[in-house]
Enzyme design. Structure first.
Site, short mmCIF file in Angstrom:
data_model
loop_
_atom_site.label_atom_id
_atom_site.label_comp_id
_atom_site.label_asym_id
_atom_site.label_seq_id
_atom_site.Cartn_x
_atom_site.Cartn_y
_atom_site.Cartn_z
N GLU A 51 22.18 -31.64 -17.29
CA GLU A 51 21.87 -30.26 -17.69
C GLU A 51 23.08 -29.60 -18.37
OE1 GLU A 51 19.11 -28.75 -17.93
OE2 GLU A 51 17.90 -30.25 -16.91
N THR A 57 23.81 -29.05 -26.94
CA THR A 57 23.83 -30.39 -27.55
C THR A 57 22.42 -30.97 -27.57
OG1 THR A 57 26.00 -30.69 -26.53
CG2 THR A 57 24.98 -32.66 -27.42
N LEU A 94 30.83 -33.99 -27.35
CA LEU A 94 29.94 -32.92 -26.86
C LEU A 94 30.51 -31.53 -27.17
CD1 LEU A 94 29.14 -34.51 -23.40
CD2 LEU A 94 27.45 -34.03 -25.16
N GLY A 95 31.85 -31.46 -27.33
CA GLY A 95 32.48 -30.17 -27.61
C GLY A 95 32.40 -29.23 -26.41
N TYR A 134 20.51 -20.79 -14.59
CA TYR A 134 19.65 -21.84 -15.18
C TYR A 134 19.92 -23.19 -14.53
CZ TYR A 134 18.12 -25.62 -18.02
OH TYR A 134 17.55 -26.81 -18.38
N ASP A 152 15.23 -21.74 -20.03
CA ASP A 152 16.19 -22.04 -21.09
C ASP A 152 15.56 -21.56 -22.40
OD1 ASP A 152 14.26 -23.91 -21.69
OD2 ASP A 152 15.67 -25.55 -22.06
N GLU A 194 10.28 -29.19 -16.22
CA GLU A 194 10.58 -30.15 -17.29
C GLU A 194 9.48 -30.12 -18.34
OE1 GLU A 194 13.00 -33.71 -16.77
OE2 GLU A 194 11.93 -33.82 -14.87
N CYS A 219 -3.21 -19.88 -25.18
CA CYS A 219 -2.04 -19.23 -25.77
C CYS A 219 -2.42 -17.99 -26.57
CB CYS A 219 -1.34 -20.25 -26.67
SG CYS A 219 0.04 -19.56 -27.57
S1 SF4 Z 1 -0.47 -23.10 -28.95
FE1 SF4 Z 1 1.03 -21.61 -28.23
S2 SF4 Z 1 2.21 -22.72 -26.71
FE2 SF4 Z 1 1.12 -24.24 -27.91
S3 SF4 Z 1 2.52 -24.82 -29.55
FE3 SF4 Z 1 1.24 -23.19 -30.34
S4 SF4 Z 1 2.41 -21.32 -29.94
FE4 SF4 Z 1 3.28 -22.92 -28.64
#
Ligand code: SF4
Length: 376
Positions: A51, A57, A94-95, A134, A152, A194, A219
């Site tokens: 992490e 990077t 990596l700096g 984070y 993140d 993840e 979405c």
């Molecule tokens: S549908 Fe929404 S969550 Fe999925 S890639 Fe497109 S903008 Fe991102």
């Protein structure tokens, strides 16, 4: 809702997610996740290292360095007793060496105060140097499956688009953290975190690939056709142009390298001394107050450090014992915290572990510059 339809602005501190959305995301992750080295044999320590390395990077650039690092320092106990300079050598490429310095300090505390076992509370995790909110949340959720949602840059983009949250920048973080907490899959917090970050890295990228997204139907940004403009772009820091001259100072002990924590660049690593030329907002290394006139090697190279666009130049000179003594006295007077060491031309890159040392060598070699006394 058809694309383009104006939706009431959503600016929610919390959001209720359909559990089916979590399920879709997890199924996608289980099938699509990349087989990355740091996902094998996960321990809190390996998650911590990966992490930290991933901050600033790209995964592809970080992977080979991660593997070498873990091979050399497989356990916290191996890293805790390492010399800082060796750790920096394994960090090369990596700096941002302060990350390596903090990681080393954090792992030393882990070994000395926690018996090498990563703590299981957020408070204790945050007490380790270099472990911010984070990193603590990522380690606790990924390695111990504890219910902490991470945030993140990738996660922020995905979450903002899912719920049509428009604000960005540090002020938006508390609201986004609440959204992340509401979205967290409590059965699989590690996989969930993840998965969100992976979706943000591969599908919900700045120009999102919505047709490949498992969450398309959930979405709000997609449904409103505004996915590319969410989150609103943060204002970029103004670019600063700098001319920096590096000095190859040859002494009977080798090439002089210095470091001290108050300077603008290379606070944690040794570097060739340097000075800023022309208009600039920073202090130079104390190399200018001397009688010797280093010769300009006539080379130029470009380099970028955050928002600084640098044009680099190089000068060199030989210092006899008397002038070296005078120079060092001057250094210590102006910067009492300065540390010095010497290297030779061959190991310049390992002792001054920035891609600048490589650029200096490459530019000199390309231009066929002759550097008497620097063959070794
Ligand atoms: S549908 Fe929404 S969550 Fe999925 S890639 Fe497109 S903008 Fe991102």
């Amino acid at each position: 809702m058809p694309a383009g339809l104006k939706q009431k602005e959503v600016n929610l501190p919390t959001y209720e997610f359909d559990p089916k959305t979590n399920l879709k995301l997890r199924n996608w992750f289980v099938q699509e996740k990349r087989d990355l080295a740091f996902r094998k044999n996960r321990t809190p320590y390996s998650t911590w290292v990966s992490e930290i390395m991933l901050q600033q990077t790209r995964v592809a650039a970080m992977l080979p360095l991660y593997e070498k690092f873990i091979h050399r320092f497989p356990k916290p106990e191996d890293l805790a007793i390492a010399e800082e300079e060796e750790v920096f050598r394994y960090w090369q490429g990596l700096g941002y060496y302060s990350r390596a310095k903090n990681l080393l300090a954090g792992v030393q505390k882990l070994v000395n105060e926690f018996g090498g076992k990563f703590p299981k509370t957020l408070e204790e995790a945050l007490s380790l140097p270099g472990v911010g909110p984070y990193t603590a949340r990522a380690i606790l959720s990924i390695s111990y499956n504890l219910p902490f949602a991470v945030l993140d840059g990738n996660a922020k983009r995905v979450l903002s688009r899912l719920v049509l949250f428009k604000e960005s920048g540090p002020k938006a973080d508390p609201a986004l953290q609440k959204i992340a907490d509401s979205f967290l899959n409590l059965d699989f917090p590690g996989d969930h975190n993840e998965a969100v970050m992976e979706l943000g890295a591969r599908v919900c990228i700045p120009k999102p690939l919505c047709n490949e997204c498992p969450l398309q139907n959930d979405c709000l940004a997609y449904q409103n056709g505004v996915q590319e403009s969410i989150p609103e772009m943060e204002k970029k820091k103004k670019e600063i142009l700098l001319n920096i001259r590096f000095y190859i100072l040859k002494t009977k002990h080798g090439i002089l390298l210095i470091r001290y924590p108050e300077r603008r660049f290379f606070k944690t690593i040794y570097s060739l001394p340097f000075s800023f030329e022309g208009k600039n907002p920073y202090d130079s290394d104390p190399v200018l107050d001397w009688d010797l006139k280093p010769s300009d090697l006539g080379i130029k190279f470009k380099h970028t450090i955050t928002h600084h666009k640098i044009q680099g130049f190089v000068s060199e000179t030989e210092l006899d014992t008397k002038s070296e003594k005078k120079l060092l006295e001057n250094f210590y007077k102006i910067r009492p915290s300065i540390e010095i060491k010497y290297c030779n031309w061959k190991n310049l890159e390992t002792e001054f572990p920035s891609s600048i040392s490589k650029k200096i060598k490459q530019t000199l070699a390309k231009d066929g510059a002759v550097l008497p006394g620097l063959e070794n």
